[in-house]
Design an enzyme around this catalytic site. Structure first.
Site, short mmCIF file in Angstrom:
data_model
loop_
_atom_site.label_atom_id
_atom_site.label_comp_id
_atom_site.label_asym_id
_atom_site.label_seq_id
_atom_site.Cartn_x
_atom_site.Cartn_y
_atom_site.Cartn_z
N SER A 1 0.82 -1.22 0.00
CA SER A 1 0.00 0.00 0.00
C SER A 1 0.86 1.27 0.00
CB SER A 1 -0.89 0.02 1.24
OG SER A 1 -1.69 -1.15 1.27
N GLY A 2 1.82 1.35 0.90
CA GLY A 2 2.63 2.57 1.03
C GLY A 2 3.53 2.77 -0.17
N THR B 1 0.76 -6.84 1.70
CA THR B 1 -0.03 -7.58 2.69
C THR B 1 -1.52 -7.32 2.54
OG1 THR B 1 1.80 -7.50 4.25
CG2 THR B 1 -0.37 -7.94 5.17
N CYS B 2 -1.90 -6.07 2.44
CA CYS B 2 -3.32 -5.69 2.44
C CYS B 2 -4.10 -6.43 1.37
CB CYS B 2 -3.45 -4.18 2.26
SG CYS B 2 -5.15 -3.64 2.09
N CYS C 1 -6.03 -7.21 4.71
CA CYS C 1 -7.36 -6.57 4.74
C CYS C 1 -8.35 -7.15 3.74
CB CYS C 1 -7.24 -5.08 4.46
SG CYS C 1 -5.72 -4.32 5.02
N LYS D 1 -9.12 -11.01 4.04
CA LYS D 1 -9.73 -11.14 5.38
C LYS D 1 -11.18 -10.70 5.36
CE LYS D 1 -10.09 -7.85 7.81
NZ LYS D 1 -9.09 -7.25 8.66
N GLY E 1 -3.88 -12.65 20.79
CA GLY E 1 -5.03 -11.91 21.28
C GLY E 1 -5.11 -10.52 20.69
N TYR F 1 -5.53 -8.13 16.75
CA TYR F 1 -6.45 -8.00 15.62
C TYR F 1 -6.62 -9.32 14.86
CZ TYR F 1 -6.28 -2.79 15.40
OH TYR F 1 -6.39 -1.46 15.63
N GLU G 1 -9.91 -11.69 14.68
CA GLU G 1 -10.65 -11.74 13.42
C GLU G 1 -10.75 -13.18 12.89
OE1 GLU G 1 -8.74 -8.79 10.94
OE2 GLU G 1 -10.00 -7.20 11.78
N ARG H 1 -1.97 -15.13 25.81
CA ARG H 1 -0.96 -15.37 26.87
C ARG H 1 -1.19 -14.60 28.16
NH1 ARG H 1 4.55 -12.46 24.57
NH2 ARG H 1 3.66 -10.42 24.10
N HIS I 1 -33.34 7.23 12.96
CA HIS I 1 -34.10 6.22 13.69
C HIS I 1 -34.75 5.25 12.73
CE1 HIS I 1 -36.12 4.64 17.17
NE2 HIS I 1 -37.27 4.67 16.52
N GLU J 1 -27.62 5.88 16.31
CA GLU J 1 -28.28 7.05 16.90
C GLU J 1 -28.01 7.13 18.40
OE1 GLU J 1 -32.63 7.14 17.08
OE2 GLU J 1 -32.68 4.97 16.86
P1 NDP Z 1 -1.15 -7.52 17.39
O1 NDP Z 1 0.06 -6.79 17.79
O2 NDP Z 1 -2.44 -6.82 17.23
O3 NDP Z 1 -1.39 -8.75 18.38
C1 NDP Z 1 -0.40 -9.68 18.62
C2 NDP Z 1 -0.90 -10.62 19.69
O4 NDP Z 1 -0.01 -11.69 19.87
C3 NDP Z 1 -1.03 -9.93 21.04
O5 NDP Z 1 -2.16 -10.45 21.67
C4 NDP Z 1 0.25 -10.34 21.73
O6 NDP Z 1 0.15 -10.36 23.13
C5 NDP Z 1 0.41 -11.74 21.23
N1 NDP Z 1 1.78 -12.22 21.25
C6 NDP Z 1 2.91 -11.56 20.87
N2 NDP Z 1 3.98 -12.34 21.01
C7 NDP Z 1 3.55 -13.51 21.47
C8 NDP Z 1 4.18 -14.73 21.82
N3 NDP Z 1 5.49 -14.87 21.68
N4 NDP Z 1 3.41 -15.75 22.26
C9 NDP Z 1 2.08 -15.62 22.38
N5 NDP Z 1 1.43 -14.50 22.08
C10 NDP Z 1 2.15 -13.46 21.63
O7 NDP Z 1 -0.70 -8.27 16.07
P2 NDP Z 1 -1.50 -8.98 14.92
O8 NDP Z 1 -0.52 -9.95 14.36
O9 NDP Z 1 -2.83 -9.45 15.36
O10 NDP Z 1 -1.70 -7.80 13.89
C11 NDP Z 1 -0.58 -7.01 13.48
C12 NDP Z 1 -1.00 -5.62 13.17
O11 NDP Z 1 -1.65 -5.61 11.91
C13 NDP Z 1 -2.03 -5.04 14.14
O12 NDP Z 1 -1.44 -4.48 15.27
C14 NDP Z 1 -2.69 -4.00 13.28
O13 NDP Z 1 -1.93 -2.83 13.29
C15 NDP Z 1 -2.66 -4.64 11.90
N6 NDP Z 1 -3.96 -5.27 11.59
C16 NDP Z 1 -5.05 -4.48 11.46
C17 NDP Z 1 -6.28 -5.03 11.18
C18 NDP Z 1 -7.46 -4.14 11.05
O14 NDP Z 1 -7.30 -2.93 10.93
N7 NDP Z 1 -8.67 -4.68 11.10
C19 NDP Z 1 -6.45 -6.46 10.99
C20 NDP Z 1 -5.25 -7.20 11.17
C21 NDP Z 1 -4.05 -6.62 11.45
P3 NDP Z 1 0.44 -9.09 24.04
O15 NDP Z 1 -0.70 -8.15 23.86
O16 NDP Z 1 0.54 -9.67 25.39
O17 NDP Z 1 1.73 -8.50 23.54
#
Ligand code: NDP
Length: 448
Positions: free
Chosen positions: A12-13, A39-40, A45, A48, A172, A174, A178, A195, A432, A437
């Protein structure tokens, strides 16, 4: 020099920067070793969202019964979805090619390595450029515990040969949330492990708690404080040993444990480009790295890793270097959505951040059963929250979990960017009957 600008990465960029720079008259090349659109378009995106649409049908079929529709629920064929998705992505890849061809930018297929501050090598050939733009994005983080290689990451999950009837999803954020929604809607038995004590770190606490309460209602087995210790292949499937000493056998494991800056093999060691402690490329306000002829935009510089942010950065870079001056990218009030079912939409400060930034704040919260589910019988609630800075009356944070939250919050984000106060919200007439709303009818401040 062969080029004014050499862009590494056609995501994208990179593509946006290349197109705009070329449109302003720069001689531009773009190197890409995988797929046009990054990626997108290919593993983010776009596919997905197509899968999210696919997953929503099962909920609609169930909900329809209360409205008088009856009969058998149609069966789902993964291969049809996957292959139709592939076709659509190929169409988009071609559009990206055409966009670059249309502005006479050269597309070079291959992996680019920076040789020196003005030279890039691709497929053994050297290209010189006055400026180099690194837009190589991010890459899924892999786990290294025993058997982790038996799982897939978010690049691979889109094209699985076989539909997983049972899937374990680690993470845990995005992507994990999703995909838990996607596979659950498509009919898999989904277990999601996070975790820590509560997932969706970085989101407003109320949203995190609300999501933890709502998502399991649709059948997702959501477990906190748990990781996968090891995976072994057995005749029944993948045997996963978890840190809580339980075991489960699944057909697929998806690691969605974050993404890392994609700098491997870029040749950054050949130049003076500084990285931060997490490996992201450090840039100044005009996206210049510590090597004056090398710039970077998008996920590779960290921050909010979102397509529209990368696009804004690409445009800002191109305008500043090759076109009319413009303001810097504004990073405040960037809305985002998690496309789980129902969506989470968010813009502005979380309650915790707002307290720290503004001190005195007022909260407005509402939780209700959406009208549709009065008849569908689905046990699903919507949650909405407004955060107001007392001193200015500005609404500084809006958070929602509910149907179409992504669509709704985009509109709210415009209001917040424009500086809307709570009085403006109150003076706005609602539409409504909608859920949205509620945002203009929340009169009573929330009290603990
Ligand atoms: P995120 O950073 O959102 O989440 C990563 C998750 O993995 C967190 O819950 C993190 O835990 C956990 N984690 C990290 N390291 C480990 C590990 N070693 N073992 C177990 N769990 C771990 O990353 P995503 O990969 O989900 O997405 C990447 C980015 O892409 C997002 O931050 C977002 O910017 C973008 N994205 C946007 C979307 C949208 O706009 N709808 C959709 C998908 C991606 P902890 O919180 O404890 O660090």
């Amino acid at each position: 020099m062969d080029y004014d600008l050499f862009v590494i990465g056609a995501g994208s960029g990179g593509v946006r920067a290349a197109r705009m720079a070329a449109g302003f008259g720069a001689k531009v090349a773009v190197a890409e070793d995988r797929y046009m659109g990054g990626t997108c378009v290919n593993v983010g995106c776009v596919p997905k969202k197509l899968y999210v649409y696919a997953s929503e049908f099962s909920h609609a079929f169930e909900d329809a019964r209360g409205f008088g529709w009856n009969g058998d629920v149609p069966g789902f064929t993964w291969e049809t979805l996957r292959d139709n998705k592939k076709q659509e992505i190929s169409r988009l890849n071609a559009i990206y090619d055409n966009l670059l061809a249309g502005v006479n930018a050269d597309v070079i297929n291959g992996r680019a390595t920076i040789v020196d501050a003005n030279t890039v090598e691709v497929n053994g050939q050297h290209y010189t450029a006055e400026k180099i733009l690194v837009a190589t994005g991010g890459w899924p983080r892999r786990d290294h515990r025993p058997g982790a290689e038996l799982g897939v990451d978010s690049n691979e999950v889109f094209d699985l040969d076989q539909f997983p009837e049972r899937i374990l999803i680690a993470g845990g954020g995005y992507i994990a949330v999703e995909f838990a929604g996607i596979f659950n809607g498509l009919g898999s038995k989904v277990t999601q492990l996070y975790r820590g004590p509560l997932f969706l770190r970085g989101f407003d606490q109320d949203i995190r708690e609300f999501a933890a309460q709502e998502l399991p209602k649709s059948g997702i087995d959501l477990r906190f404080n748990t990781i996968i210790d090891s995976i072994e292949r057995t005749p029944d499937g993948l045997l996963c040993k978890l840190s809580d000493r339980t075991e489960m056998v699944v057909d697929q494991v998806l690691y969605a444990i974050g993404r890392e800056p994609h700098t491997e093999g870029l040749g950054l060691e050949n130049v003076n480009v500084e990285l931060d402690d997490q490996g992201y490329i450090k840039v100044d306000d005009e996206f210049r790295t510590s090597e004056p002829s090398i710039f970077a935009v998008g996920d590779i510089i960290g921050g909010m890793e979102l397509t529209p942010v990368a696009l804004a950065e690409g445009m800002s870079f191109a305008r500043k270097q090759y076109g009319p001056q413009q303001k810097e990218v504004e990073y405040d009030f960037i809305p985002s959505a998690v496309f789980c079912q129902p969506n989470i939409g968010t813009v502005g400060f979380t309650e915790e951040q707002a307290r720290e930034e503004f001190g005195e704040i007022t909260l407005y919260k509402s939780s209700f059963k959406p009208m549709k589910h009065t008849i569908s019988g689905r046990d699903e609630k919507t949650f909405m929250k407004l955060i107001v800075d007392n001193a200015s009356d500005r609404v500084v944070g809006v958070h929602m979990m509910g149907p179409d939250a992504g669509e709704i919050i985009q509109g709210i984000a415009i209001a917040l960017k424009a500086g809307a106060t709570k009085a403006t919200f109150d003076a706005t007439i609602g539409i409504h009957p909608t859920a949205a709303e509620e945002f203009v009818t929340m009169r009573e401040p929330w009290t603990p």
